[in-house]
Each structure stands twice: as C-alpha cells, then as structure tokens.
Scaffold this motif. Sequence first.
Motif, PDB file in Angstrom:
ATOM      1  N   VAL A  54       0.734  -1.205   0.099  1.00 47.95           N
ATOM      2  CA  VAL A  54      -0.033  -0.127  -0.065  1.00 47.95           C
ATOM      3  C   VAL A  54       0.881   1.275  -0.065  1.00 47.95           C
ATOM      4  O   VAL A  54       1.729   1.215   0.958  1.00 47.95           O
ATOM      5  CB  VAL A  54      -0.757   0.071   1.083  1.00 47.95           C
ATOM      6  N   LYS A  55       0.594   2.124  -0.911  1.00 45.30           N
ATOM      7  CA  LYS A  55       1.332   3.249  -1.031  1.00 45.30           C
ATOM      8  C   LYS A  55       1.196   4.296   0.160  1.00 45.30           C
ATOM      9  O   LYS A  55       0.147   4.417   0.363  1.00 45.30           O
ATOM     10  CB  LYS A  55       1.359   4.124  -2.465  1.00 45.30           C
ATOM     11  N   LEU A  56       2.398   4.707   0.419  1.00 44.57           N
ATOM     12  CA  LEU A  56       2.021   6.087   1.593  1.00 44.57           C
ATOM     13  C   LEU A  56       0.857   7.054   1.346  1.00 44.57           C
ATOM     14  O   LEU A  56       0.254   7.273   2.120  1.00 44.57           O
ATOM     15  CB  LEU A  56       3.330   6.725   1.888  1.00 44.57           C
ATOM     16  N   SER A  57       1.011   7.530  -0.051  1.00 39.32           N
ATOM     17  CA  SER A  57       0.073   8.357  -0.397  1.00 39.32           C
ATOM     18  C   SER A  57      -1.299   8.211  -0.459  1.00 39.32           C
ATOM     19  O   SER A  57      -2.130   8.881  -0.593  1.00 39.32           O
ATOM     20  CB  SER A  57       0.538   8.991  -1.587  1.00 39.32           C
ATOM     21  N   GLU A  58      -1.523   6.727  -0.566  1.00 40.71           N
ATOM     22  CA  GLU A  58      -2.698   6.158  -0.708  1.00 40.71           C
ATOM     23  C   GLU A  58      -3.688   5.564   0.748  1.00 40.71           C
ATOM     24  O   GLU A  58      -4.634   4.938   0.783  1.00 40.71           O
ATOM     25  CB  GLU A  58      -2.858   5.146  -1.583  1.00 40.71           C
ATOM     26  N   MET A  59      -2.641   5.541   1.665  1.00 38.72           N
ATOM     27  CA  MET A  59      -3.099   4.907   3.045  1.00 38.72           C
ATOM     28  C   MET A  59      -4.385   5.804   3.695  1.00 38.72           C
ATOM     29  O   MET A  59      -5.212   4.921   4.015  1.00 38.72           O
ATOM     30  CB  MET A  59      -1.728   5.128   3.914  1.00 38.72           C
ATOM     31  N   ASP A  60      -4.564   6.875   3.563  1.00 36.09           N
ATOM     32  CA  ASP A  60      -5.672   7.572   4.045  1.00 36.09           C
ATOM     33  C   ASP A  60      -6.974   7.072   3.171  1.00 36.09           C
ATOM     34  O   ASP A  60      -8.180   6.825   3.931  1.00 36.09           O
ATOM     35  CB  ASP A  60      -5.690   9.155   4.053  1.00 36.09           C
ATOM     36  N   ALA A  61      -6.834   7.120   1.938  1.00 38.78           N
ATOM     37  CA  ALA A  61      -7.977   6.569   1.147  1.00 38.78           C
ATOM     38  C   ALA A  61      -8.291   5.125   1.413  1.00 38.78           C
ATOM     39  O   ALA A  61      -9.433   4.646   1.438  1.00 38.78           O
ATOM     40  CB  ALA A  61      -7.446   6.846  -0.366  1.00 38.78           C
ATOM     41  N   LEU A  62      -7.457   4.329   1.637  1.00 39.02           N
ATOM     42  CA  LEU A  62      -7.633   3.116   2.092  1.00 39.02           C
ATOM     43  C   LEU A  62      -8.402   2.721   3.385  1.00 39.02           C
ATOM     44  O   LEU A  62      -9.285   2.225   3.662  1.00 39.02           O
ATOM     45  CB  LEU A  62      -6.336   2.154   2.017  1.00 39.02           C
ATOM     46  N   LYS A  63      -7.731   3.403   4.373  1.00 43.68           N
ATOM     47  CA  LYS A  63      -8.161   3.635   5.666  1.00 43.68           C
ATOM     48  C   LYS A  63      -9.701   3.943   5.729  1.00 43.68           C
ATOM     49  O   LYS A  63     -10.699   3.238   6.248  1.00 43.68           O
ATOM     50  CB  LYS A  63      -7.792   4.526   6.464  1.00 43.68           C
ATOM     51  N   GLU A  88     -11.936   3.709   3.170  1.00 40.44           N
ATOM     52  CA  GLU A  88     -12.527   2.668   2.520  1.00 40.44           C
ATOM     53  C   GLU A  88     -13.340   1.507   3.537  1.00 40.44           C
ATOM     54  O   GLU A  88     -14.091   0.828   3.763  1.00 40.44           O
ATOM     55  CB  GLU A  88     -11.954   2.188   1.531  1.00 40.44           C
ATOM     56  N   LEU A  89     -12.149   1.246   4.404  1.00 38.21           N
ATOM     57  CA  LEU A  89     -12.092   0.240   5.358  1.00 38.21           C
ATOM     58  C   LEU A  89     -13.121   0.452   6.346  1.00 38.21           C
ATOM     59  O   LEU A  89     -13.930  -0.314   6.749  1.00 38.21           O
ATOM     60  CB  LEU A  89     -10.621  -0.225   5.897  1.00 38.21           C
ATOM     61  N   ASP A  90     -12.807   1.797   6.783  1.00 36.04           N
ATOM     62  CA  ASP A  90     -14.020   2.207   7.649  1.00 36.04           C
ATOM     63  C   ASP A  90     -15.394   2.057   7.342  1.00 36.04           C
ATOM     64  O   ASP A  90     -16.200   1.632   8.051  1.00 36.04           O
ATOM     65  CB  ASP A  90     -13.731   3.725   8.196  1.00 36.04           C
TER      66      ASP A  90
END
Lengths: 325, 77
Positions: free
Chosen positions: A71-80, A82-84
């Motif tokens: 997972v790219k550092l820049s995309e972590m917030d977006a992934l988080k 979506e997970l939420d």
Amino acid sequence: MAEPKKTVDVRALKSSGFIRQTESEYFVCRLRIPGGNASSEKLIQAAELAKKYGRGYCHLTFQQSVEIPYVKLSEMDALKAELDKLGLRMANCGPRVRAISACQGCKVNPYGRVDAPGIAAKADEKYFGMDTPAKFKIAYSGCNIGCPNPQENDLGFHGMVEPDLVPDLCNGCTLCVQLCKSRAGESLVMNTKTNLPERDDNRCTYCGECLFCCPTNAWVSKRIGHAVYVGGKHGRFPRWADRVADFVSDEDTYELIEKCVAWYNLNGKRGERFGTAIDRLGMDKFKKDVLVPKFKTAKEWDHHGDRPKGINYHVLHSWDTEESR
Amino acid sequence: MDTKGNGFLDLRGVACPMNWVRTKMVLEEMEIGQKLEVVLDDGEPIRNVPRSLKDEGHKLLKVTPDGSCFRIVIERG
C-alpha cells in the motif's frame, strides 16, 4: 529526520496496523480477524482492496490476520477511509495485545471441547490493543491437540474435559481403552470383573478421546474448561509455556487475561516478553501475585505441564505420525 | 466372542472412507442382530469406522487389538 513535505510517525502507524515494508514507501495493511473467522463478504472486500491499493494479493499471517501488502504511503488515508466504510477493522503491531487467535473449536471440529473462536472473539473485543511492555499474543485452542499453539503464545488456552462413566450405558466393547492406550494418556484399563473401563486420573490428559469415540455415549463430561499456559514465545530465544491452571471457565479466562496484562505492565521491562519477565522474577512470584488462591492445576504435571506423569510416550507416538489432521 | 455364521471382512490397508463404505455394503446385506467381524488398521480407521457405525445405528460389541490393527465385532442394527 523527517522530510519537509510530510512527517511519518511509523510507530503510530504500526499501532494502527500499517507496517512499513522493506521498501520504505510501501506499507502492509494488517486486517483484524479475531478468532480466525471472517465472513465471505469481508474476505471478498479485502481481496478487492488488495487489487485496488496493493498488488493484487493478500498475505495470510501466522497470527490469522489478512494483510494487504504494497500500500503506497500516499494512498493509505484513502484505503483507511474505505475500510472504515466497509466495517473492516485493522489489526495492530508493536508492544500491545495482538488480535487473539483460535482454531475452529467445538462447533466445527467434533474433537473440540470449547467454542474457541467465539471465546477468542469476545476476548478480542475486550483486550485487543492494550499496551504492554512487548508484544502479547493470546491463543485459544478447542482441545489439547493445540493447533493454534497455545504453548507458544504469551498466554495460551486449550479446552479440556474430565470424563465420567455411566456404567449402565457401557457395553464393554473396550474401544475407549484401546484408543486411550495408543493415543491419549494410557489412563483407561478394563476391569475384567465388572467388564467396565476404569480411569486413572493421574494418567489422564483430559483430552476427551473416550467421549469422542464411545459408541454408546457411556462417557459423559463431568466438567469442561480451559488449561492455561503462560510465557510461551517464538523468536531468537524460544520459550515453551508453563501450565499454571486447569478447568478454568470461559469467563475466568478473561479475568486471567486482565490479571496477566496488569502484572506484566507492573513488572515487565520495556521490550521484555511476558515469559522472560516471569523467568526473571520467578514463577513463584507470578503465581502468588496472579493465580493464588483461585487458579490452580488439576494435578502435578510433567514437562512444563503438558504431560501426565509416568506415561509411556513411545506408544503414544502413533498419535503424532498417523493422524493427518 | 462368537461370530460364526456371520460375516468377516479384512480391511487392513484400506483407507478411510473406503473401509466404511465396504463395511456398510456388507452390513446392508445382513439381517438385524447378525454379527460382522472387521479387521481395521490403527490410526484413522479405528477412530472413524466406529463413529460411522454409531451414526447408522449399529452396535459395536468388542474391540480386540491384534498387532498393529484391531479386530472389531459389529452387530447389525
């Protein structure tokens, strides 16, 4: 030092389940699967997210988590985010109580004695993420075959049962005696006068093989509970856990987790595993502080508590080699 | 134990679940109350076949160890 454009607190990320990879711009996203059971929907969602944010594969960890690598550092917030939205929770890493693992337990495995994943999931809700001096792993096994390795966790439990014979139901077929002799604890012998099996409690492993195999259900359970092991770990200096209590109820395993974590936080040094702290301060002190008078073993065990005294392990060898489970 | 006039089945070397399938086929040809002697290997066979017998309502009368295998006597239920 931190780069001017963005500060990354790797330690904080670690506690929330993002773990830095070898290539430092990538992170592993660790998902929380308490008790090892995840719904089909959640697994599909995790797989889809691995395609979108990772490299299209998941890693199944030894501690029953599902990880999304790359997972790219820049995309972590977006992934988080979506997970939420999907209700997928993240696991953790670092010095704290980890996601609690378990086998399938008695609801799936006929040999299981306790509902390991159910109890583990409840314990996970209560104790996941509590800070400790070093990592703290907990495992629940349904029976003493111990697939989730209770003896290699900081705190491990396995189901156990004390068998009791209903003489009127027994037809004297001797199956329990034969199976106990070759794979359980050599605890049963046939009384030729009464034509009934007799159980020697000193040699019994409380595995429940006799209950499992009896064709007439003549063996019943007198009491069911958990055996408790403390201080196990892998690592550079592995330590085999010590059995400290028997026939502990589901609720009391939670009390033990609380007490052990509290004792560990009070007595453990930073970075020191639970078993090492026990060794440094002495098992007697640990027992006095945490176990006495409520928790104790059913009898005196051999070899860290995983064997009854005086049984011939060579004849039990078939259990290890012939079973395919 | 008297098993004369009834069946005998040597299932040494026959793995699960074929040992149970063959036992079941013989039992189905028998009358209720008749006896069948079966030789089973140690390990999975001696654990699994008796459990299947129980599920299908047959009786296990006797288990006798015989070297690395077991002789069991079943009563057709």
